[in-house]
Design an enzyme around this catalytic site. Structure first.
Site, PDB file in Angstrom:
ATOM      1  N   HIS A  55       8.428  28.147 -24.333  1.00 18.30           N
ATOM      2  CA  HIS A  55       7.176  27.385 -24.268  1.00 18.30           C
ATOM      3  C   HIS A  55       6.001  28.326 -24.442  1.00 18.30           C
ATOM      4  O   HIS A  55       6.168  29.543 -24.481  1.00 18.30           O
ATOM      5  CB  HIS A  55       7.089  26.548 -22.991  1.00 18.30           C
ATOM      6  CG  HIS A  55       6.981  27.336 -21.709  1.00 18.30           C
ATOM      7  ND1 HIS A  55       8.000  28.124 -21.233  1.00 18.30           N
ATOM      8  CD2 HIS A  55       5.980  27.449 -20.804  1.00 18.30           C
ATOM      9  CE1 HIS A  55       7.624  28.677 -20.084  1.00 18.30           C
ATOM     10  NE2 HIS A  55       6.404  28.289 -19.815  1.00 18.30           N
ATOM     11  N   HIS A  57       3.267  29.293 -22.784  1.00 16.98           N
ATOM     12  CA  HIS A  57       2.470  30.015 -21.783  1.00 16.98           C
ATOM     13  C   HIS A  57       2.437  31.523 -22.081  1.00 16.98           C
ATOM     14  O   HIS A  57       3.429  32.108 -22.506  1.00 16.98           O
ATOM     15  CB  HIS A  57       3.021  29.755 -20.385  1.00 16.98           C
ATOM     16  CG  HIS A  57       2.653  28.394 -19.863  1.00 16.98           C
ATOM     17  ND1 HIS A  57       3.339  27.767 -18.851  1.00 16.98           N
ATOM     18  CD2 HIS A  57       1.661  27.536 -20.235  1.00 16.98           C
ATOM     19  CE1 HIS A  57       2.787  26.578 -18.614  1.00 16.98           C
ATOM     20  NE2 HIS A  57       1.770  26.422 -19.443  1.00 16.98           N
ATOM     21  N   ASP A  59       2.537  34.144 -20.350  1.00 14.02           N
ATOM     22  CA  ASP A  59       3.503  35.065 -19.731  1.00 14.02           C
ATOM     23  C   ASP A  59       4.902  34.918 -20.349  1.00 14.02           C
ATOM     24  O   ASP A  59       5.857  35.559 -19.884  1.00 14.02           O
ATOM     25  CB  ASP A  59       3.550  34.874 -18.208  1.00 14.02           C
ATOM     26  CG  ASP A  59       4.025  33.502 -17.776  1.00 14.02           C
ATOM     27  OD1 ASP A  59       3.657  32.509 -18.425  1.00 14.02           O
ATOM     28  OD2 ASP A  59       4.773  33.415 -16.780  1.00 14.02           O
ATOM     29  N   HIS A  60       5.007  34.112 -21.412  1.00 11.34           N
ATOM     30  CA  HIS A  60       6.270  33.980 -22.157  1.00 11.34           C
ATOM     31  C   HIS A  60       6.144  34.415 -23.616  1.00 11.34           C
ATOM     32  O   HIS A  60       7.142  34.750 -24.245  1.00 11.34           O
ATOM     33  CB  HIS A  60       6.781  32.533 -22.085  1.00 11.34           C
ATOM     34  CG  HIS A  60       7.134  32.120 -20.689  1.00 11.34           C
ATOM     35  ND1 HIS A  60       8.428  31.953 -20.265  1.00 11.34           N
ATOM     36  CD2 HIS A  60       6.352  31.897 -19.604  1.00 11.34           C
ATOM     37  CE1 HIS A  60       8.429  31.634 -18.978  1.00 11.34           C
ATOM     38  NE2 HIS A  60       7.179  31.587 -18.556  1.00 11.34           N
ATOM     39  N   HIS A 113       7.192  20.751 -17.745  1.00 13.69           N
ATOM     40  CA  HIS A 113       6.341  21.895 -17.410  1.00 13.69           C
ATOM     41  C   HIS A 113       5.248  22.018 -18.478  1.00 13.69           C
ATOM     42  O   HIS A 113       4.071  22.192 -18.164  1.00 13.69           O
ATOM     43  CB  HIS A 113       7.215  23.149 -17.360  1.00 13.69           C
ATOM     44  CG  HIS A 113       6.482  24.413 -17.063  1.00 13.69           C
ATOM     45  ND1 HIS A 113       5.909  24.671 -15.840  1.00 13.69           N
ATOM     46  CD2 HIS A 113       6.219  25.493 -17.834  1.00 13.69           C
ATOM     47  CE1 HIS A 113       5.336  25.869 -15.875  1.00 13.69           C
ATOM     48  NE2 HIS A 113       5.503  26.386 -17.079  1.00 13.69           N
ATOM     49  N   ASP A 130      10.714  27.813 -17.845  1.00 16.13           N
ATOM     50  CA  ASP A 130      10.117  27.441 -16.559  1.00 16.13           C
ATOM     51  C   ASP A 130      10.432  25.997 -16.184  1.00 16.13           C
ATOM     52  O   ASP A 130       9.614  25.315 -15.572  1.00 16.13           O
ATOM     53  CB  ASP A 130       8.585  27.607 -16.612  1.00 16.13           C
ATOM     54  CG  ASP A 130       8.160  29.065 -16.593  1.00 16.13           C
ATOM     55  OD1 ASP A 130       9.035  29.950 -16.461  1.00 16.13           O
ATOM     56  OD2 ASP A 130       6.954  29.320 -16.721  1.00 16.13           O
ATOM     57  N   HIS A 168      11.787  33.253 -14.079  1.00 19.80           N
ATOM     58  CA  HIS A 168      11.089  33.862 -12.936  1.00 19.80           C
ATOM     59  C   HIS A 168      12.043  34.097 -11.773  1.00 19.80           C
ATOM     60  O   HIS A 168      13.016  33.369 -11.596  1.00 19.80           O
ATOM     61  CB  HIS A 168       9.953  32.952 -12.433  1.00 19.80           C
ATOM     62  CG  HIS A 168       8.782  32.864 -13.348  1.00 19.80           C
ATOM     63  ND1 HIS A 168       7.745  33.771 -13.329  1.00 19.80           N
ATOM     64  CD2 HIS A 168       8.486  31.981 -14.328  1.00 19.80           C
ATOM     65  CE1 HIS A 168       6.854  33.430 -14.245  1.00 19.80           C
ATOM     66  NE2 HIS A 168       7.276  32.349 -14.872  1.00 19.80           N
TER      67      HIS A 168
HETATM   68 ZN   LIG Z   1       5.248  28.406 -17.904  1.00 19.34          ZN
END
Ligand SMILES: [Zn+2]
Length: 244
Positions: A55, A57, A59-60, A113, A130, A168
């Protein structure tokens, strides 16, 4: 299909960049930053073969662009303009072969998410970003409880020995929440307490609690057990307000 290992590269405070590797090549899933990947590839003398994104985001996907500067590889991800580096936009039901490794992955649409979140399923592995966490599930940023309920139901139907690589390290906190919430006579309570003790020991030794398995999640994950979207929504609200 050649033999491979899966290595955890840590990013930020609690992200994992899951890395498939053999003697010569590596594929990374959700590289939120590039440096841990570049360091690993240099240390091990490996070439990057592909990037997978679940996805959009930061942090990905934040490491995509700098990795592509060094290794111009295919990027497999959701059909979403918010990941401009994607070379192979995918939707649920599509299949593709992982470059170099040859593993066939099926793409699962698992919105909730984010609206375009996908998972990669193949060779007994599930990379779910996530959406499903060990003893938890992701926050509903762009989707509804009904979508999360349906996405988790798809995971619950997978073989129990499917190894789940979520993005995570939230396991201990999720289990502390579940242990605090569950009445002592709940059928899941003993398994949750036992797993919490195991996870604490792993974390005290600075170990990783991922991968988990679908079977382990069915035995200890309250979100997978939620009987309806309404119950899932109640659990999420409780989790978000919980300060344990
Ligand atoms: Zn995420």
């Amino acid at each position: 299909m050649a033999a491979y290992d899966i290595v955890a590269l840590s990013a930020f405070s609690d992200n994992y960049i899951w890395t498939l590797r053999d003697a010569t090549h590596a594929v990374v899933v959700d590289p939120g930053e590039a440096q841990p990947v570049l360091d690993f590839l240099a240390r091990e003398g490996l070439q990057l073969a592909a990037i997978l994104n679940t996805h959009h985001h930061a942090d990905h996907v934040g490491g995509n662009a700098p990795l592509l500067e060094r290794f111009p590889v295919p990027v497999f991800g959701p059909r979403d303009e918010r990941i401009p580096e994607t070379t192979h936009p995918l939707a649920g039901g599509q299949r593709f072969r992982l470059p170099h490794f040859g593993i066939e992955f099926e793409v699962l649409d698992i919105p909730a998410h984010t609206r375009s979140h996908i998972a990669f399923l193949g060779d007994g592995l599930l990379f779910c970003g996530d959406t499903l966490f060990a003893a938890g599930c992701g926050r509903l940023f762009e989707g509804t409880p009904a979508q999360m309920h349906a996405s988790l139901a798809r995971f619950a139907a997978l073989p129990a020995n499917t190894r789940v690589w979520c993005a995570h390290e939230y396991t201990e906190s999720n289990l502390r929440w579940a242990a605090a919430l569950l009445p002592a006579d709940d059928p899941l309570a003993p398994a949750v307490r036992e797993r919490l003790a195991q996870v604490r020991a792993v974390r005290d030794a600075c170990g990783f609690t991922i991968p988990t398995t679908i079977g382990q999640e069915l035995a200890t994950n309250l979100f997978l057990r939620a009987g309806s979207p309404e119950e899932l929504a109640r659990l999420r609200r409780h989790k978000e307000s919980w300060r344990g």
